[in-house]
Scaffold this motif. Structure first.
Motif, PDB file in Angstrom:
ATOM      1  N   SER A   1      -4.984  -0.276   5.365  1.00  0.00           N
ATOM      2  CA  SER A   1      -5.093   1.010   4.676  1.00  0.00           C
ATOM      3  C   SER A   1      -3.791   1.785   4.786  1.00  0.00           C
ATOM      4  O   SER A   1      -3.520   2.680   3.985  1.00  0.00           O
ATOM      5  N   MET A   2      -2.948   1.442   5.774  1.00  0.00           N
ATOM      6  CA  MET A   2      -1.632   2.078   5.891  1.00  0.00           C
ATOM      7  C   MET A   2      -0.561   1.255   5.177  1.00  0.00           C
ATOM      8  O   MET A   2       0.628   1.548   5.293  1.00  0.00           O
ATOM      9  N   ASP A   3      -0.961   0.211   4.443  1.00  0.00           N
ATOM     10  CA  ASP A   3      -0.040  -0.666   3.719  1.00  0.00           C
ATOM     11  C   ASP A   3       0.998  -1.300   4.643  1.00  0.00           C
ATOM     12  O   ASP A   3       2.169  -1.416   4.305  1.00  0.00           O
ATOM     13  N   ILE A   4       0.551  -1.695   5.833  1.00  0.00           N
ATOM     14  CA  ILE A   4       1.475  -2.321   6.780  1.00  0.00           C
ATOM     15  C   ILE A   4       1.301  -3.834   6.776  1.00  0.00           C
ATOM     16  O   ILE A   4       2.264  -4.578   6.677  1.00  0.00           O
ATOM     17  N   GLY A   5       0.068  -4.302   6.901  1.00  0.00           N
ATOM     18  CA  GLY A   5      -0.161  -5.744   6.939  1.00  0.00           C
ATOM     19  C   GLY A   5      -1.625  -6.058   6.720  1.00  0.00           C
ATOM     20  O   GLY A   5      -2.455  -5.154   6.566  1.00  0.00           O
ATOM     21  N   GLN A   6      -1.951  -7.340   6.681  1.00  0.00           N
ATOM     22  CA  GLN A   6      -3.321  -7.761   6.372  1.00  0.00           C
ATOM     23  C   GLN A   6      -4.039  -8.391   7.559  1.00  0.00           C
ATOM     24  O   GLN A   6      -5.253  -8.525   7.548  1.00  0.00           O
ATOM     25  N   GLY A   7      -3.286  -8.834   8.571  1.00  0.00           N
ATOM     26  CA  GLY A   7      -3.904  -9.669   9.593  1.00  0.00           C
ATOM     27  C   GLY A   7      -3.876  -9.088  10.989  1.00  0.00           C
ATOM     28  O   GLY A   7      -3.022  -8.271  11.327  1.00  0.00           O
ATOM     29  N   ALA A   8      -4.850  -9.499  11.799  1.00  0.00           N
ATOM     30  CA  ALA A   8      -4.890  -9.113  13.203  1.00  0.00           C
ATOM     31  C   ALA A   8      -5.534 -10.242  13.999  1.00  0.00           C
ATOM     32  O   ALA A   8      -6.358 -10.989  13.473  1.00  0.00           O
ATOM     33  N   VAL A   9      -5.125 -10.354  15.260  1.00  0.00           N
ATOM     34  CA  VAL A   9      -5.699 -11.359  16.148  1.00  0.00           C
ATOM     35  C   VAL A   9      -6.372 -10.646  17.313  1.00  0.00           C
ATOM     36  O   VAL A   9      -5.759  -9.782  17.949  1.00  0.00           O
ATOM     37  N   SER A  10      -7.628 -10.989  17.552  1.00  0.00           N
ATOM     38  CA  SER A  10      -8.347 -10.438  18.694  1.00  0.00           C
ATOM     39  C   SER A  10      -8.779 -11.569  19.607  1.00  0.00           C
ATOM     40  O   SER A  10      -9.063 -12.681  19.155  1.00  0.00           O
ATOM     41  N   LEU A  11      -8.838 -11.266  20.883  1.00  0.00           N
ATOM     42  CA  LEU A  11      -9.104 -12.279  21.894  1.00  0.00           C
ATOM     43  C   LEU A  11      -9.880 -11.607  23.025  1.00  0.00           C
ATOM     44  O   LEU A  11      -9.398 -10.634  23.607  1.00  0.00           O
ATOM     45  N   GLY A  12     -11.066 -12.081  23.276  1.00  0.00           N
ATOM     46  CA  GLY A  12     -11.891 -11.443  24.301  1.00  0.00           C
ATOM     47  C   GLY A  12     -12.201  -9.993  23.955  1.00  0.00           C
ATOM     48  O   GLY A  12     -12.322  -9.152  24.840  1.00  0.00           O
ATOM     49  N   GLY A  13     -12.286  -9.687  22.674  1.00  0.00           N
ATOM     50  CA  GLY A  13     -12.602  -8.325  22.243  1.00  0.00           C
ATOM     51  C   GLY A  13     -11.406  -7.392  22.182  1.00  0.00           C
ATOM     52  O   GLY A  13     -11.520  -6.236  21.805  1.00  0.00           O
TER      53      GLY A  13
ATOM     54  N   GLY B   1       2.886  -7.217  10.807  1.00  0.00           N
ATOM     55  CA  GLY B   1       3.764  -6.301  10.080  1.00  0.00           C
ATOM     56  C   GLY B   1       4.476  -7.076   8.991  1.00  0.00           C
ATOM     57  O   GLY B   1       3.892  -7.971   8.369  1.00  0.00           O
ATOM     58  N   ALA B   2       5.754  -6.763   8.774  1.00  0.00           N
ATOM     59  CA  ALA B   2       6.504  -7.427   7.709  1.00  0.00           C
ATOM     60  C   ALA B   2       6.781  -8.894   8.019  1.00  0.00           C
ATOM     61  O   ALA B   2       7.210  -9.649   7.154  1.00  0.00           O
ATOM     62  N   GLU B   3       6.517  -9.321   9.262  1.00  0.00           N
ATOM     63  CA  GLU B   3       6.853 -10.705   9.630  1.00  0.00           C
ATOM     64  C   GLU B   3       5.911 -11.720   9.009  1.00  0.00           C
ATOM     65  O   GLU B   3       6.255 -12.887   8.876  1.00  0.00           O
ATOM     66  N   GLY B   4       4.698 -11.321   8.650  1.00  0.00           N
ATOM     67  CA  GLY B   4       3.762 -12.262   8.038  1.00  0.00           C
ATOM     68  C   GLY B   4       2.870 -12.967   9.043  1.00  0.00           C
ATOM     69  O   GLY B   4       3.110 -12.942  10.251  1.00  0.00           O
ATOM     70  N   THR B   5       1.829 -13.607   8.500  1.00  0.00           N
ATOM     71  CA  THR B   5       0.792 -14.211   9.352  1.00  0.00           C
ATOM     72  C   THR B   5       1.313 -15.346  10.229  1.00  0.00           C
ATOM     73  O   THR B   5       0.989 -15.424  11.417  1.00  0.00           O
ATOM     74  N   ASP B   6       2.120 -16.223   9.639  1.00  0.00           N
ATOM     75  CA  ASP B   6       2.557 -17.383  10.413  1.00  0.00           C
ATOM     76  C   ASP B   6       3.367 -16.966  11.633  1.00  0.00           C
ATOM     77  O   ASP B   6       3.207 -17.532  12.727  1.00  0.00           O
TER      78      ASP B   6
END
Lengths: 288, 288
Positions: B174-186, B193-198
């Protein structure tokens, strides 16, 4: 282990996690007349504590820490430095199991963000009769002051990046994810997760070199306190290393909150910033 | 440049940015009976377009693109792939200056998030009478479907990580920063950010190897559409490479939104996921 025969103030202990922060806090405390007793968490740092009275302890073993503090009549404790290596269950010692084995605590310790873990450690000490105080209570000179700290001031474009990065840092802080964000040309390009500020800056540098972000815009780093953060846990900190990493990433400056961030080795940090043409800014509280 | 004598459907062009996505879209379109004309943006990729009718163009030079499309009677255009290298002012060609030199457009192009830039490019084409259509309109098979795509299903802990990562991905989107996030153990440990998913996944892998995040918790990657995203611009995509990177990072699976994400090379992606014990999940719309 050096002697500490002449304490001028009430004795304090520093529970030292990783990074150089605990060392700066310890030095500042000693300069302020309160030579601290250091409890270095095992496996968290390579700091040489030869100049301070110190011991090493495991996060899983709380009882020896209590004994050492009581023996020295220490009632005040400072927590400083992060805990990168979350203790695994197997490292919890039987003597401490009574305390640490509470499922909810262990779950928090292993899955919570820094903020949750620190809150939990604070609770643990307080339940044993200790008082947790902030690093700035024994080393107030570390606190960032308001305004530009060095010779360089942010320009209009920098101000716009400060706003954008501060908004993002506030949001991820409120989610207990991280404290820092980098904005460039009004666009947030990097958010800090568990990797920490230095690695985020290394990433910005790599994106810059790859042409993935503009080579002409400078951009800024903003580090903010998490809104819900216990101020007795480590405040966001910057130091000469941060300045060097920001300069290597091509940034124009760094902003933190006055009174809610630590500036380590201030003279060197400012000299580095001035030399590289970076601003260091203490934001007025409530400005973001 | 291959011949395209027998078109079964209305001709379309694909403006191809970086990454393998445009190639997957082009292949899927051809399989669906619509062999596309490719306009490869200069310097954005190493994709070999020998099997497709194609030309190369510069983001700064819009006029030759218009001419090529008009000559072929192409009215529908698909935008696919990111634009990593934002054009600098000097690369804007005189013939296009009339259009591109509008200060507000240039500012957006050079400082906006992907979303702003794409919106601007869409406007530009529309003002020239073209219709921008979505990749999924010519290659609907790419869309993620609801439920588990492979043999592995998320467990309760994975579900909790999906929730946490989805919340974070929604906010940064919603802030137009990125699309992905990684969560681990909650706990959310990485934000895109601009670096991309990979590159974010490579970072998670590095943190895992350094013991900075638990080696025992698996964790998940969630990629979401930005809430305000124009669905005709690229949807979040995953493919075999994403699965391999997620597996290398030790993750337990990947979740995207059904109908709002692309799954590239689905058979291979599923085979990779099954082989590595990862789940691939299409979230029901509105679930997060």
């Amino acid at each position: 282990m050096s002697g500490t025969s002449a304490r001028e103030a009430e004795p304090v202990a520093i529970i030292a996690g990783n990074g150089r922060l605990p060392f700066y806090v310890a030095e500042a405390a000693r300069e302020a007349g309160t030579p601290p007793f250091i409890i270095q968490l095992s496996g968290e740092t390579g700091t040489d504590w030869a100049d301070f009275e110190h011991m090493e302890a495991d996060l899983g073993g709380f009882q020896p820490v209590v004994a050492a503090l009581q023996k020295r009549g220490i009632r005040k404790v400072v927590l400083s430095g992060g805990v990168r290596t979350r203790p695994e269950l197997k490292s919890l010692r039987p003597t401490a199991r009574l305390i640490w084995s509470l499922p909810v605590i262990i779950r928090k310790l292993r899955s919570g963000g820094d903020d949750k873990v620190l809150r939990m450690v604070i609770d643990l000490f307080e339940r044993h009769g200790f008082e947790i105080i902030a690093a700035q209570d024994i080393a107030g000179d570390l606190l960032a002051t308001a305004g530009t700290l060095g010779a360089v001031a942010p320009d209009r474009e920098d101000r716009s990046d400060i706003d954008a990065a501060a908004r993002a840092a506030h949001v991820i802080g409120s989610m207990d994810i991280g404290q820092g964000a980098v904005s460039l040309g009004g666009r947030v390009v990097a958010l800090e997760g568990a990797e920490g500020t230095d690695q985020m800056l290394a990433r910005v540098r790599a994106m810059r070199e790859a042409g993935r972000i503009s080579r002409k815009r400078r951009g800024v780093l903003v580090k903010l306190c998490k809104p819900q953060q216990d101020l007795r846990a480590d405040l966001p900190s910057i130091g000469p290393e941060t300045v060097r990493a920001a300069a290597a990433a091509g940034l124009g400056g760094i902003a933190v909150e006055a009174g809610r961030a630590l500036v380590l080795d201030r003279a060197e940090a400012i000299a580095e910033a001035d030399g590289a043409g970076l601003f260091l800014l203490g934001l007025e509280p409530g400005m973001n």
